[in-house]
Design an enzyme around this catalytic site. Structure first.
Site, PDB file in Angstrom:
ATOM      1  N   ASP A 112       0.620  -1.704   0.218  1.00  0.00           N
ATOM      2  CA  ASP A 112       0.106   0.246  -0.072  1.00  0.00           C
ATOM      3  C   ASP A 112       0.601   1.280   0.036  1.00  0.00           C
ATOM      4  O   ASP A 112       1.541   0.736   0.471  1.00  0.00           O
ATOM      5  CB  ASP A 112      -0.821  -0.110   1.228  1.00  0.00           C
ATOM      6  CG  ASP A 112      -1.885   1.551   1.537  1.00  0.00           C
ATOM      7  OD1 ASP A 112      -2.813   1.584   0.309  1.00  0.00           O
ATOM      8  OD2 ASP A 112      -1.602   1.803   2.541  1.00  0.00           O
ATOM      9  N   ASP A 159      -1.276  -0.270   6.120  1.00  0.00           N
ATOM     10  CA  ASP A 159      -1.276   0.284   7.519  1.00  0.00           C
ATOM     11  C   ASP A 159      -2.899   1.090   7.867  1.00  0.00           C
ATOM     12  O   ASP A 159      -3.422   0.718   9.265  1.00  0.00           O
ATOM     13  CB  ASP A 159      -0.663   1.070   7.734  1.00  0.00           C
ATOM     14  CG  ASP A 159      -0.795   2.937   7.479  1.00  0.00           C
ATOM     15  OD1 ASP A 159      -1.650   2.175   6.110  1.00  0.00           O
ATOM     16  OD2 ASP A 159      -0.816   3.777   8.075  1.00  0.00           O
ATOM     17  N   ASP A 183      -7.416  -0.971   4.566  1.00  0.00           N
ATOM     18  CA  ASP A 183      -6.165  -1.948   3.945  1.00  0.00           C
ATOM     19  C   ASP A 183      -7.058  -3.810   5.055  1.00  0.00           C
ATOM     20  O   ASP A 183      -6.314  -4.557   4.536  1.00  0.00           O
ATOM     21  CB  ASP A 183      -4.689  -2.425   4.151  1.00  0.00           C
ATOM     22  CG  ASP A 183      -4.456  -0.951   3.443  1.00  0.00           C
ATOM     23  OD1 ASP A 183      -4.899  -0.940   2.257  1.00  0.00           O
ATOM     24  OD2 ASP A 183      -3.510  -0.110   4.439  1.00  0.00           O
TER      25      ASP A 183
END
Length: 700
Positions: A375, A579, A583
């Site tokens: 990410d 995080d 996600d």
């Protein structure tokens, strides 16, 4: 307000403390009992072996009294070794028999029990054997030596378990025993177990923080490396979160407790490590299945060996010795230790380096990953936008300091993340300019903010919005083009209907991102950048850190679908590193979900591996540890299987017709103990593991 209404007490009977104490007491008790039994067994076995020396050396009379070398004395000395020192083996074998199964205890009990029973028959009825032309030999020393060696192996195994749990004990010891809590305005030293959620705790320089919380007064530098692996102290001020067991380095401050007991970061880390150490990998489950059929097969081979040698030689004692040797040397103790010992050591070592594996299966799977999905925001980048550029138009009517004061006053009313970055930049550079009063304020969702300050209209927002409002944005075009090429978000400022300046805003890339991505690629993994941001911005970030494949403009709810698509395309096993709250589905969908410890609780809960520090170097370190662990497990399984495959034929008498040499059951017991020792020693080598790229933990 009374603190009694703000939370529940962390009672003295904290579950984590109870579990830790119970585990340590249980292990200490086991070690004490094993040492006591091994000591007794060693003394008695030494006497039994001494009593058999004249017979083994072919020496008769003289130097040892006859009563000492008598079979009856050997019976008296060896019986406590078997049925007190080795009682657990026989009770375990009986339990397995009642369940219609067989295990390692079955082989040990059968091998030593048969040797002892055969010797007992020779002691009680020697004439019965001699009348058939068979020697009335006894093998009490064989049974005693085997039991003593197996007990030695059990002691080594227990000590190994104690060593692999050292990381947990060291973590638990990080928390101080007391806290300085304000009660009725007075700071009082009380046990940590009695602190309540909502209590105000004071921390002085050089003291450890007792619990998790949020700084309310004062500021300091706090060292969190023992938990998060962050190598340098972190500045803490009002509103910043702090972690229990971290070290206050300089200033004095007070914080409001937010978590106690099993909810604290320290307690959760300990529990995750325990779960990982007690869970099973696919390799271990396969090994357990192998043991399930291996033991009955060995028993069948031992019986067949006895029958063949009895039919060939007619010597029941010789046939019994071969049977006992097969049962003892085939004991799969090493096979049973091969996987769990390595898993326990690796889990503890991971905790020392800030890598928390939720399960042994995650530790196993991480080594076989082929694709890593990263990410962008909060993972590759800091997740906190910063103003990187402030460009004023030539001939602007408003002085720079006054303009920054106007912008700071207006944007301080906004809750947008970019507004926070602009306010931080403007207030740090406005000098002594006092912020003016804002007369009116209106947030234009997705566009910007419109305010009136001192009778002047102030707009801060996107160029398209300002242009749609009738303002001439053309003078900013060259600047905007340059900023957008650098993947900056642009916010323009207009005062009284005139464009004055613009801000370039970016989420800075984490300093370790370049090295972490390079390490992942060196490990042979394909690295994919996944982001909901604009493609141009994502591609610039990816190019900066060395990532080739970019999947951008993905809605939060579609990230899990992207991971699934990669899996369906044959690019798995796939790991997702993230995080944020959005996600969590992707972390759960991936074969291995890796959460940054600085992220949300939901993301951490959905992950298989947590990087406590949020340092990207933990990703390649986790993969390295997994590969090293699985290599160790494969080595252990090879040692165990190779030992049994090579040892059983020799124990069954394969070399006896050719060389006249047979494997004494005592030597078989020693070989079995050596096999277990080699497996445990090989697993303990993992304690020396250090990430090749960066130390990511504070206990290392």
């Amino acid at each position: 307000m009374s603190n009694s209404t703000m939370g529940s007490p962390c009672c003295a009977a904290d579950p984590a403390d109870i579990t830790s104490t119970a585990m340590e007491r249980e292990l200490a008790h086991e070690l004490t009992v094993l040492r006591r039994k091994l000591s007794v067994a060693a003394v008695l076995t030494g006497l039994v072996v001494a009593a058999t020396l004249p017979h083994m050396l072919g020496v008769h009379g003289g130097w040892l009294p006859g009563w000492f070398t008598s079979p009856w004395t050997q019976l008296l000395l060896s019986t406590p070794v078997l049925f007190w020192c080795g009682r657990e083996f026989f009770t375990g074998a009986w339990s397995s028999l009642r369940r219609h199964s067989a295990d390692m205890n079955t082989l040990v009990a059968a091998g030593t029990g048969i040797a002892w029973l055969a010797s007992l028959v020779a002691t009680l009825f020697p004439g019965l054997l001699t009348s058939e032309g068979l020697p009335a030999d006894v093998y009490y020393e064989t049974a005693a030596v085997i039991l003593t060696l197996v007990l030695l192996g059990r002691l080594l195994e227990a000590r190994a378990r104690g060593q692999t749990s050292e990381a947990i004990r060291r973590l638990l010891q990080l928390q101080p025993a007391t806290a300085r809590v304000f009660r009725d305005g007075i700071a009082t030293e009380i046990p940590v177990a009695t602190v309540l959620v909502g209590d105000l705790v004071q921390v002085r320089p050089g003291e450890k923080l007792p619990l998790d919380g949020v700084v309310e007064e004062g500021s300091s530098w706090v060292e969190e490396s023992m938990l998060t692996g962050e190598p340098t102290p972190v500045a803490k001020g009002p509103g910043d979160g702090v972690i229990g067991a971290s070290m206050n380095r300089s200033g004095s401050f007070s914080f409001r407790v937010t978590r106690v007991g099993a909810d604290t970061m320290l307690a959760r880390i300990v529990e995750l490590v325990r779960q990982a150490q007690s869970s099973h990998t696919q390799v271990q489950r396969l090994a357990d299945q192998v043991v399930g059929w291996f033991v009955p097969v060995v028993i069948a081979i031992a019986i067949a060996t006895f029958m063949v040698w009895f039919l060939v030689s007619g010597n029941v004692v010789l046939a019994t010795l071969f049977l006992v040797s097969v049962l003892v040397i085939a004991c799969p103790c090493a096979l049973g230790l091969a996987t769990p010992t390595a898993i326990m050591v690796a889990s503890g070592k991971g905790a020392e380096n800030g890598l928390i594996f939720r399960s042994a299966e995650a530790l196993e799977t991480a080594g076989g990953l082929r694709t890593i999905v990263l990410d962008k925001t909060g993972t590759l980048t800091a997740g906190q936008p910063e103003v990187t550029d402030f460009e004023r138009l030539r001939g602007g009517a408003v002085p720079a300091q006054t303009l920054l004061a106007l912008v700071a006053a207006v944007e301080s009313r906004s809750e947008h993340p970019l507004a926070e970055a602009i306010v931080a930049y403007a207030t740090s550079r406005q000098g002594d300019e006092v912020l003016p009063e804002v007369d009116t304020f209106e947030a234009m969702t997705g566009l910007g903010v419109l305010a009136t300050v001192g009778g002047q209209e102030v707009r801060v927002g996107s160029l398209r919005w300002l242009e749609a409002s009738g303002l001439d944005t053309a003078p900013l075009d060259p600047v905007v083009a340059r900023l957008e090429r650098a993947a900056r978000s642009v916010a323009a400022v207009a005062v009284a209907g005139r464009i004055e300046a613009c801000f370039g805003i970016a989420d800075p890339i984490k300093p370790e991102a370049h090295a972490a991505v390079a390490s992942l690629r060196k490990l042979g993994l394909e690295v994919v950048l996944l982001s909901g941001d604009a493609r141009r911005t994502s591609e610039v970030v990816a190019a900066d850190v060395g990532i080739v494949r970019v999947i951008a403009e993905v809605l939060p709810g579609d990230k899990a679908a992207v991971v699934q698509r990669l899996q369906e395309q044959g690019q798995g096993p796939v790991a997702m590193v993230g995080d944020g709250l959005n996600d969590a589905p992707a972390l759960a969908r991936a074969e291995v979900g890796i959460a940054m410890g600085t992220g949300t609780d939901v993301a951490i809960a959905a992950s298989d591996i947590t990087l406590l520090s949020g340092h990207l170097g933990g990703v390649p370190a986790a993969i390295e540890l997994s590969r090293r662990t699985m290599a160790t497990i494969r080595q252990n399984l090879f040692f165990a299987f190779a030992y049994n495959v090579a040892g059983i034929p020799i124990a069954a008498g394969l070399l006896f017709p050719l060389t006249g040499w047979m494997l004494n059951p005592m030597l078989a017991g020693a070989a079995m103990a050596f096999s277990s020792l080699s497996v445990v020693s090989n697993a303990l080598r993992l304690r020396r593991f250090q990430p090749a790229h960066r130390s990511v933990g504070g206990l290392a």
